[in-house]
Motif scaffolding. Structure first.
Motif, PDB file in Angstrom:
ATOM      1  N   HIS A 139      16.091  88.508 -42.564  1.00 22.69           N
ATOM      2  CA  HIS A 139      17.171  87.970 -42.079  1.00 22.69           C
ATOM      3  C   HIS A 139      16.895  87.249 -40.726  1.00 22.69           C
ATOM      4  O   HIS A 139      15.874  87.210 -40.013  1.00 22.69           O
ATOM      5  N   SER A 169      11.842  84.019 -32.531  1.00 18.76           N
ATOM      6  CA  SER A 169      11.752  85.428 -32.037  1.00 18.76           C
ATOM      7  C   SER A 169      12.600  86.505 -32.639  1.00 18.76           C
ATOM      8  O   SER A 169      12.776  87.096 -32.973  1.00 18.76           O
ATOM      9  N   TYR A 227      14.440  84.791 -35.906  1.00 15.17           N
ATOM     10  CA  TYR A 227      14.405  84.753 -37.329  1.00 15.17           C
ATOM     11  C   TYR A 227      12.624  85.634 -37.631  1.00 15.17           C
ATOM     12  O   TYR A 227      12.008  85.164 -37.049  1.00 15.17           O
ATOM     13  N   HIS A 228      13.407  86.463 -38.541  1.00 17.61           N
ATOM     14  CA  HIS A 228      12.253  87.260 -39.072  1.00 17.61           C
ATOM     15  C   HIS A 228      12.165  87.438 -41.089  1.00 17.61           C
ATOM     16  O   HIS A 228      12.413  86.617 -41.239  1.00 17.61           O
ATOM     17  N   ASP A 229      11.653  88.194 -41.407  1.00 15.32           N
ATOM     18  CA  ASP A 229      11.110  87.476 -43.306  1.00 15.32           C
ATOM     19  C   ASP A 229      12.723  87.742 -44.003  1.00 15.32           C
ATOM     20  O   ASP A 229      12.196  86.461 -44.521  1.00 15.32           O
TER      21      ASP A 229
END
Length: 398
Positions: free
Chosen positions: A257, A251, A253-255
């Motif tokens: 960053h 949760s 880890y984003h697109d």
């Protein structure tokens, strides 16, 4: 009930005997005077635990008067009423860390289980208020006897923090009435245990460009895939703290960053959030890990299903890698030295010290940074990590 006159009149016998100071409610315990054959008269607080009697010496008469002995007995009864165990104290501290989102929570839980709870099952069942410096000494001594060095100080620090949290819980007037488990702590028993300072020499080892290239090329063949990819990710990310990164689930880890909860500061009681933009080498590692398992709660999963790789396992892997290839490096290095290596070599890539500090999530303690500067520096960090990725491609990965 006893009187001073009665105590003075008690004569020694061939065998020691005890006289009670009266009856109390069941389970509360009672003040007892023990008369020794040599004439010594000792006060004890006595209570029954299950089928056994437990005694705690309060002092010798007449140095300890009957009135003072009763006061101490009353204090002991209060401790019994707040008999939260050592195990409950450790669990309470772990719950506090987990509630704050502390990256160290998993590592602290492992330390407590591995060095305290499993080796000393009887000790953790005792009331926390009865744990003394000698008990803490025995825990650390066992570690030293088993060949553990620097990590002894880590466990000492973790235990000190656990007892300190228990004390704050006990004496915080705002939260005291809401506390379900009370420990009756009067002091921190770990405070008397000295830090082994000769095992705390600050490190100064940083790998050279050539050594980092050698390490990078050794990783896929000499370590497990998850361990090798994790080390590459840590290096490509500019030397993030491995324990914090491993504690970040999917949760976070984003697109473009990754969000890490930093242990270096708190905002409104929670750990500060540290944002790390992705560069191409980081994306490649995440793609590789997703091919292995994109459903696991953590991108870098360990042997235990649903749990991340343990930072101690990662540290041992780096140490063993060096030991197998000593001739390829100028000297020994550890996992902690890789963060220093990245910090040093990012300067060679042209990144300023302030930007390197922000990439690595260092705390800025000046008044302006703490209370006024709310800019996120995301674009600056992304540009800096891109420069670092290009430097790695030119000098290390190719």
């Amino acid at each position: 009930m006893l009187t001073e006159k009665q105590i003075r009149a008690l004569k020694p016998r061939e065998k020691e005997y005890s006289v009670s100071d009266g009856r109390t409610a069941r389970g509360e315990g009672v003040l007892v005077l023990r008369v020794r054959p040599n004439g010594a008269k000792e006060f004890y607080y006595q209570r029954r635990i299950g089928e056994q009697k437990s005694k705690r010496k309060l002092g010798n008469w007449p140095a300890l008067t009957l009135t003072d002995a009763r006061d101490r007995c009353r204090d002991e009864k209060e401790l019994v009423a707040a008999a939260g165990t050592f195990q409950e104290l450790l669990d309470s501290y772990l719950a506090k860390l987990e509630g704050e989102g502390a990256a160290s929570a998993g590592n602290v839980a492992w330390s407590f289980r591995h060095y305290v709870c499993e080796p000393f099952p009887g000790l953790v069942k005792r009331p926390a208020s009865l744990i003394g410096p000698a008990d803490i000494r025995d825990i650390i001594s066992r570690m030293i006897d088993n060949g553990v060095t620097t990590y002894c100080n880590r466990v000492r620090s973790q235990l000190h923090a656990a007892f300190q949290a228990g004390l704050e819980q006990e004496y915080n007037p705002r939260s005291y009435l809401q506390v379900k488990v009370r420990f009756g702590l009067q002091s921190n028993p770990v405070a008397s245990i000295p830090v082994q300072e000769d095992w705390e020499q600050p490190g100064d080892r940083a790998l050279s460009k050539v050594e980092l290239r050698t390490l990078w090329q050794l990783l896929p063949e000499k370590l497990s895939l998850t361990t090798a990819e994790l080390l590459r990710f840590l290096i490509a990310a500019g030397g993030q703290r491995p324990e914090q990164l491993l504690a970040s689930d999917r949760s976070m880890y984003h697109d473009d960053h990754l969000v890490i909860r930093s242990a270096k500061g708190r905002v409104l009681g929670e750990r500060q959030l540290h944002v790390v933009p992705f560069n191409e080498p980081m994306r490649q590692v995440l793609h590789t890990m997703a091919e292995i398992d994109e459903q696991s709660p953590y991108p870098f999963q360990g042997r235990v299903l649903g749990q991340p790789l343990n930072v101690q396992s990662l540290s041992r892997a780096v140490t063993k890698l060096y030991q197998r290839h000593e001739k390829a490096f100028a000297g020994p290095f550890t996992l902690r030295d890789l963060r220093r290596t990245c910090k040093t070599l990012m300067a060679s890539a042209g990144l300023s010290k302030e930007l390197r500090d922000r990439i690595q999530g260092h705390a800025f303690n000046d008044v302006s940074s703490k209370h006024y500067d709310r800019y996120d520096y995301f674009e600056e960090k992304r540009a800096g990590l891109q420069v670092w990725a290009e430097w790695l491609e030119r000098n290390v990965s190719k």
